[in-house]
Design a protein around this motif. Sequence first.
Motif, PDB file in Angstrom:
ATOM      1  N   GLY A   1      41.848  34.898  36.231  1.00 55.16           N
ATOM      2  CA  GLY A   1      42.910  35.015  37.046  1.00 55.16           C
ATOM      3  C   GLY A   1      42.832  35.727  38.625  1.00 55.16           C
ATOM      4  N   ILE A   2      43.882  36.071  38.989  1.00 53.57           N
ATOM      5  CA  ILE A   2      44.045  36.472  40.436  1.00 53.57           C
ATOM      6  C   ILE A   2      43.914  37.954  40.568  1.00 53.57           C
ATOM      7  N   GLY A   3      44.553  38.573  39.850  1.00 52.19           N
ATOM      8  CA  GLY A   3      44.429  40.255  39.708  1.00 52.19           C
ATOM      9  C   GLY A   3      45.023  40.625  41.310  1.00 52.19           C
ATOM     10  N   ARG A   4      44.004  41.752  41.683  1.00 52.59           N
ATOM     11  CA  ARG A   4      44.499  42.083  43.058  1.00 52.59           C
ATOM     12  C   ARG A   4      43.135  41.627  43.930  1.00 52.59           C
ATOM     13  N   LEU A   5      42.125  41.309  43.302  1.00 52.21           N
ATOM     14  CA  LEU A   5      40.957  40.933  43.984  1.00 52.21           C
ATOM     15  C   LEU A   5      41.066  39.599  44.867  1.00 52.21           C
TER      16      LEU A   5
END
Lengths: 474, 474
Positions: A430-434
């Motif tokens: 996923g993308i998340g915050r990273l």
Amino acid sequence: MKGKAVLNPADAAFVKRLAVAVPGLWLGAAEPRYLEEPRGRWRGQAGVLARPETVAQVSALLGFCHAERVGVVPFGGGTGLVGGQVASEGPVPVALSLERMRAVRQVDGQALVIEAGATLQAVQDAAAAVGKRFPLTLASQGSAQIGGCLATNAGGVNVLRYGTARALCLGLEVVLADGTIWHGLKRLAKDNTGYDLRDLIIGSEGSLGIITAASLRLHEPPAVEGVALLAVPSPAAAVALLGLAQARFAGCVSAFELISGQGLAFLREVGPEVALPFAADPDWSVLIELGLPAGMEAEAAFADLYEAAGDLVSDAVVAQSGVQAAALWQMRESIPLANRRIGAISSHDIAVPGADIPAFIAAATEMLREIGDFRLNCFGHVGDGNLHFNVFPAEGRRREEYEAIRSEVMAAVHRLVVKRFDGSISAEHGIGRLKVGELARSAAPAKMAMMRAIKTALDPRGILNPGVILPAAS
Amino acid sequence: MKGKAVLNPADAAFVKRLAVAVPGLWLGAAEPRYLEEPRGRWRGQAGVLARPETVAQVSALLGFCHAERVGVVPFGGGTGLVGGQVASEGPVPVALSLERMRAVRQVDGQALVIEAGATLQAVQDAAAAVGKRFPLTLASQGSAQIGGCLATNAGGVNVLRYGTARALCLGLEVVLADGTIWHGLKRLAKDNTGYDLRDLIIGSEGSLGIITAASLRLHEPPAVEGVALLAVPSPAAAVALLGLAQARFAGCVSAFELISGQGLAFLREVGPEVALPFAADPDWSVLIELGLPAGMEAEAAFADLYEAAGDLVSDAVVAQSGVQAAALWQMRESIPLANRRIGAISSHDIAVPGADIPAFIAAATEMLREIGDFRLNCFGHVGDGNLHFNVFPAEGRRREEYEAIRSEVMAAVHRLVVKRFDGSISAEHGIGRLKVGELARSAAPAKMAMMRAIKTALDPRGILNPGVILPAAS
């Protein structure tokens, strides 16, 4: 309502009002474990931890947060690797854990309806209790919750055969940003009644709705199963071997995992201690699991494959028992832990078209050689065109020495993936915050515009997991 | 921009401006075949037919229609059964056919990138040319276009093993309502970079964007294949037999189709002439296709299944050759044509949880007995929990005699499906214009609200296939 206003903090006064607005809702201070993530890159913040027991409480909580414009950050098992579960910036949010919602609501031979806070292990166990299998398999399944697995569209080692979490979900119960409950727990294999909202929520990382329960597709366990580790001369041989395996056993190749010699060396260096089946570690090997029809024998099937493979395989170990099969899997599943002990400079969960895997590995290796002195551990779901391409300090050097070039390494790998191979910078994590910035830079502009339009349409005030996938409103 | 304004018609003046705005775009009168649908329930209207050759032309066309607030109705192969391809009401729209965009853009062993106007048959042929298979299979595949198959998330006889069109698509090129092109032709098996826009567009029936090309997942053909027709005493026996087949051959059951004695009687009554393998037509039978690993034999596999099935199977015909297998499939695929010759009062493409199929058939049969005197032909994809439950006049009576109770029949069947079985009123055919009202009445309110919000976000002026899935703005 454009929702561009900044969110309000979940401060003490808000928490007091919330307690009155949603009587019976468990509220308390968020212990440190709700503010951590496995790679230790972020430290989260939360004004309060909410642990609802019912979907009605989740609905009331979100309705109140929507009214007060307060952010909500869902925390599942906490095993995500991209910071989706912790918000370290912005107005302090409510942390939401569904750990008390883990009941099996319904189960038959084809579908399991279970609440989002159940661990993946509990889901697998509930399936096994009715003689079926829920094939999503992750190293972290003892902690990871099914709600989080769906919110992140988790992958793992059996995607090749069974698909990601998305392919294993028949229906959802979701609480939307304003507290509305979508009762979508269908147990249907086919349903063409309008837009595919289920798959939109799955993989949206808690930013479009909170999954409170899911209807999951159960599979019949294969009649015959077997595991083998095959040494191959190169990634190209691994890809060719996969083609050969699919031609012989289409639909029956359950897993096809690449293991690098560097990964085995890390296991020898820092553990955990696991049985390494070959006397000399091969530069490349593949762990294959077959799930075959009744009437076949796994050993004979692997022998046939070995015979047909010719020079594509240099050595092979076929598990003779369930214990041996488990030992091979334990070796594979220990690699991420060894990686963590070594300490990566940068980890890349990338996908390219399957046939391009060898070219990608060669190009990325050569490119990094020009940037610095590294060790590379490149492993994983080669059957899906998905590699964990992780970059480590050279032997005897420390991770900290590389801090200055860390972002250069990440950007270079991602650029290669996107520009040269039209690949993915996040195949399964996923993308998340990273990766919010990386996504905005690398994604098609029309995709970003559609995602923003949908986020605004479904969460106009931006309260759901602010800062995940798309930048938080500011 | 709430888009509640009514659309403008594609009148002569508009067509003149369009021709100037998009030079080189083929424009002409819409021949009758672009305004028809197979069941003859609607007659479409179109101010002009556009047949673009490039995605740039599609983009310019939509950009202009967006600016002028003129509706666009995409017409693929015209084989859809719910009126999605023809607009008979509202301001006269532009009819859009992509029939001139059918090039193979790229193909390798794992993915085929092809333009939307290619027929499903052409897609299958392009896959076969590289030794692979595109397993989506429909009776109408010679006419149906891949763009339409994806827009409607088509199903067919191999969904049990390979999933619907959605599961067979890796990426899309889409022109959005305002003419923006989304370049999303990824060829990746895994990609968790944001919202699942691909699956949102798939199944949206042309109401969120126009698919101009797709990247399709190719499969390895099974090493060994076989087909058999098994007579079973009841729908319950069919479902039990499916469980038995999955337990023995998990992952290798390619198709599992229910056939009713009424369907065979229709074939005898009105043709088309096909070989009926049993001397006496069984009340119920199932057509099973297995795709097995190398080393197995299909005949032996069916013999094992027959042996294990005991009383669940009363008679069996196993195809001894490809010709015999094709003949069994031809019988199955001729049933819809026989149905059309008999003339249904009402056709229902329903899904229920798989285990509930026998209870549904019993309940629906009993319910209809109270409404009137009918013949029922209930057949199809029982392996997916999906039945075509079609209601016909009693022998010797005409369809027209039932006109007064037609909507009562449809409503009663759908109510049973939704209320008692939590099923789907459209498992694979979509909503189109036929079931817009039924959907609004039967769907969860939160689902309808989300769909409206997404439609407004992505097509604020409502120009894309107005009146499909959701009512047109008025």
